[in-house]
Scaffold this motif. Sequence first.
Motif, mmCIF file in Angstrom:
data_model
loop_
_atom_site.group_PDB
_atom_site.id
_atom_site.type_symbol
_atom_site.label_atom_id
_atom_site.label_comp_id
_atom_site.label_asym_id
_atom_site.label_seq_id
_atom_site.Cartn_x
_atom_site.Cartn_y
_atom_site.Cartn_z
ATOM 1 N N GLU A 1 0.797 -1.222 0.000
ATOM 2 C CA GLU A 1 0.000 0.000 0.000
ATOM 3 C C GLU A 1 0.832 1.275 0.000
ATOM 4 O O GLU A 1 0.281 2.368 -0.002
ATOM 5 C CB GLU A 1 -0.954 -0.020 1.197
ATOM 6 C CG GLU A 1 -1.974 -1.141 1.076
ATOM 7 C CD GLU A 1 -2.965 -1.190 2.228
ATOM 8 O OE1 GLU A 1 -2.999 -0.240 3.034
ATOM 9 O OE2 GLU A 1 -3.695 -2.185 2.312
ATOM 10 N N HIS A 2 2.155 1.148 -0.001
ATOM 11 C CA HIS A 2 3.005 2.336 0.015
ATOM 12 C C HIS A 2 2.781 3.145 -1.266
ATOM 13 O O HIS A 2 2.697 2.583 -2.346
ATOM 14 C CB HIS A 2 4.480 1.926 0.134
ATOM 15 C CG HIS A 2 5.337 3.017 0.659
ATOM 16 N ND1 HIS A 2 5.718 4.086 -0.104
ATOM 17 C CD2 HIS A 2 5.859 3.229 1.892
ATOM 18 C CE1 HIS A 2 6.455 4.899 0.628
ATOM 19 N NE2 HIS A 2 6.552 4.400 1.835
ATOM 20 N N PRO A 3 2.682 4.466 -1.155
ATOM 21 C CA PRO A 3 2.411 5.284 -2.346
ATOM 22 C C PRO A 3 3.597 5.431 -3.295
ATOM 23 O O PRO A 3 3.422 5.817 -4.444
ATOM 24 C CB PRO A 3 2.023 6.646 -1.756
ATOM 25 C CG PRO A 3 2.670 6.686 -0.417
ATOM 26 C CD PRO A 3 2.695 5.258 0.077
ATOM 27 N N ILE A 4 4.806 5.094 -2.824
ATOM 28 C CA ILE A 4 5.989 5.147 -3.687
ATOM 29 C C ILE A 4 6.158 3.793 -4.364
ATOM 30 O O ILE A 4 6.089 2.758 -3.705
ATOM 31 C CB ILE A 4 7.243 5.522 -2.872
ATOM 32 C CG1 ILE A 4 7.129 6.971 -2.409
ATOM 33 C CG2 ILE A 4 8.515 5.307 -3.684
ATOM 34 C CD1 ILE A 4 8.279 7.447 -1.561
ATOM 35 N N PRO A 5 6.373 3.790 -5.678
ATOM 36 C CA PRO A 5 6.584 2.509 -6.369
ATOM 37 C C PRO A 5 7.757 1.735 -5.770
ATOM 38 O O PRO A 5 8.844 2.289 -5.577
ATOM 39 C CB PRO A 5 6.895 2.931 -7.807
ATOM 40 C CG PRO A 5 6.263 4.280 -7.951
ATOM 41 C CD PRO A 5 6.403 4.928 -6.600
ATOM 42 N N MET A 6 7.504 0.464 -5.449
ATOM 43 C CA MET A 6 8.525 -0.410 -4.886
ATOM 44 C C MET A 6 8.485 -1.755 -5.586
ATOM 45 O O MET A 6 7.406 -2.250 -5.942
ATOM 46 C CB MET A 6 8.289 -0.593 -3.384
ATOM 47 C CG MET A 6 8.420 0.700 -2.591
ATOM 48 S SD MET A 6 7.971 0.524 -0.866
ATOM 49 C CE MET A 6 9.330 -0.462 -0.288
ATOM 50 N N ALA A 7 9.676 -2.345 -5.761
ATOM 51 C CA ALA A 7 9.765 -3.642 -6.428
ATOM 52 C C ALA A 7 10.936 -4.425 -5.860
ATOM 53 O O ALA A 7 11.914 -3.863 -5.376
ATOM 54 C CB ALA A 7 9.957 -3.456 -7.935
ATOM 55 N N THR B 1 17.229 -15.567 -2.275
ATOM 56 C CA THR B 1 17.786 -15.184 -3.565
ATOM 57 C C THR B 1 18.318 -13.759 -3.481
ATOM 58 O O THR B 1 17.604 -12.857 -3.011
ATOM 59 C CB THR B 1 16.697 -15.256 -4.666
ATOM 60 O OG1 THR B 1 16.189 -16.593 -4.725
ATOM 61 C CG2 THR B 1 17.246 -14.870 -6.019
ATOM 62 N N LYS B 2 19.549 -13.546 -3.917
ATOM 63 C CA LYS B 2 20.115 -12.195 -3.925
ATOM 64 C C LYS B 2 19.269 -11.331 -4.849
ATOM 65 O O LYS B 2 19.134 -11.618 -6.044
ATOM 66 C CB LYS B 2 21.568 -12.224 -4.390
ATOM 67 C CG LYS B 2 22.326 -10.956 -4.093
ATOM 68 C CD LYS B 2 23.805 -11.155 -4.390
ATOM 69 C CE LYS B 2 24.625 -10.002 -3.856
ATOM 70 N NZ LYS B 2 26.047 -10.203 -4.114
ATOM 71 N N SER B 3 18.695 -10.290 -4.269
ATOM 72 C CA SER B 3 17.717 -9.474 -4.979
ATOM 73 C C SER B 3 17.965 -8.002 -4.737
ATOM 74 O O SER B 3 18.791 -7.616 -3.912
ATOM 75 C CB SER B 3 16.298 -9.828 -4.503
ATOM 76 O OG SER B 3 16.031 -11.205 -4.693
ATOM 77 N N LEU B 4 17.231 -7.192 -5.482
ATOM 78 C CA LEU B 4 17.301 -5.746 -5.325
ATOM 79 C C LEU B 4 15.949 -5.230 -4.864
ATOM 80 O O LEU B 4 14.927 -5.505 -5.503
ATOM 81 C CB LEU B 4 17.672 -5.086 -6.654
ATOM 82 C CG LEU B 4 18.996 -5.514 -7.274
ATOM 83 C CD1 LEU B 4 19.193 -4.829 -8.628
ATOM 84 C CD2 LEU B 4 20.157 -5.219 -6.347
ATOM 85 N N LEU B 5 15.941 -4.492 -3.764
ATOM 86 C CA LEU B 5 14.742 -3.806 -3.310
ATOM 87 C C LEU B 5 14.849 -2.391 -3.819
ATOM 88 O O LEU B 5 15.783 -1.649 -3.475
ATOM 89 C CB LEU B 5 14.647 -3.810 -1.784
ATOM 90 C CG LEU B 5 13.538 -2.953 -1.177
ATOM 91 C CD1 LEU B 5 12.153 -3.436 -1.615
ATOM 92 C CD2 LEU B 5 13.636 -2.950 0.345
ATOM 93 N N SER B 6 13.912 -2.001 -4.678
ATOM 94 C CA SER B 6 13.959 -0.699 -5.322
ATOM 95 C C SER B 6 12.755 0.140 -4.941
ATOM 96 O O SER B 6 11.632 -0.374 -4.878
ATOM 97 C CB SER B 6 13.942 -0.846 -6.841
ATOM 98 O OG SER B 6 14.982 -1.671 -7.282
ATOM 99 N N SER B 7 13.005 1.416 -4.700
ATOM 100 C CA SER B 7 11.904 2.367 -4.556
ATOM 101 C C SER B 7 12.185 3.491 -5.554
ATOM 102 O O SER B 7 13.341 3.846 -5.791
ATOM 103 C CB SER B 7 11.786 2.898 -3.135
ATOM 104 O OG SER B 7 12.968 3.534 -2.741
#
Length: 150
Positions: free
Chosen positions: A44-50, A136-142
Motif C-alpha cells: 500500500e506504500h504510495p511510492i513505487p517499490m519492487a 535469492t540475492k535481490s534488489l529492493l527498489s523504490s
Amino acid sequence: MEEDLQLNDLQKEISALKAENSRLAGENSELQATAETYLKIFNEHPIPMAVTRMIDGVFLKINDAWTEVLGYTTEEMLGKTVLELNLWKDYGEREVLVNNISINGYIKYFPCSFVKKSGDICHFLLTVKIIYFNNTKSLLSSAIVVNSSE
C-alpha cells in the motif's frame, strides 16, 4: 519404584515439550502478524517499490504504485525480466546501477528512464539496496517519479 521415577521423568519431559510447543506457537503467530503488517505496508506504500532478482532483473514482488506508474498489471510483470518488458529506456543504465550496487550494496537517487506499457517515458530517481528475498540475492527498489509523460 524405578518405573515410577521413569514415568515421572517422562511426564515432566512431556510437560516441558508441551510448554515449549505452546511458546513456539505464540512466537509463530507474532512473526506471522509482523510479516502481514510489512507486506501490507509494502503493497500500500504510495511510492513505487519492487523486488527483482539481481542477476537477471526478474520481478519477484511489486506494489500497486509500481503498476499504476508503469501501466502494467501485477500478473504482467511478476516472473518477467526488465528486459522482457523492455522497461529500461537505456539498458546500459541498469548495468551501471547493478555494478554500483555490487560495489557499495546500495545506491540512492540513481537517475534513470523507464518505458511505460503505453510507450511513454517515465523518469525516476531509484534507491536500491541488496536484500535476500526467498534466499535469492535481490534488489529492493523504490522509485521517485521525477517526470512522466502521459
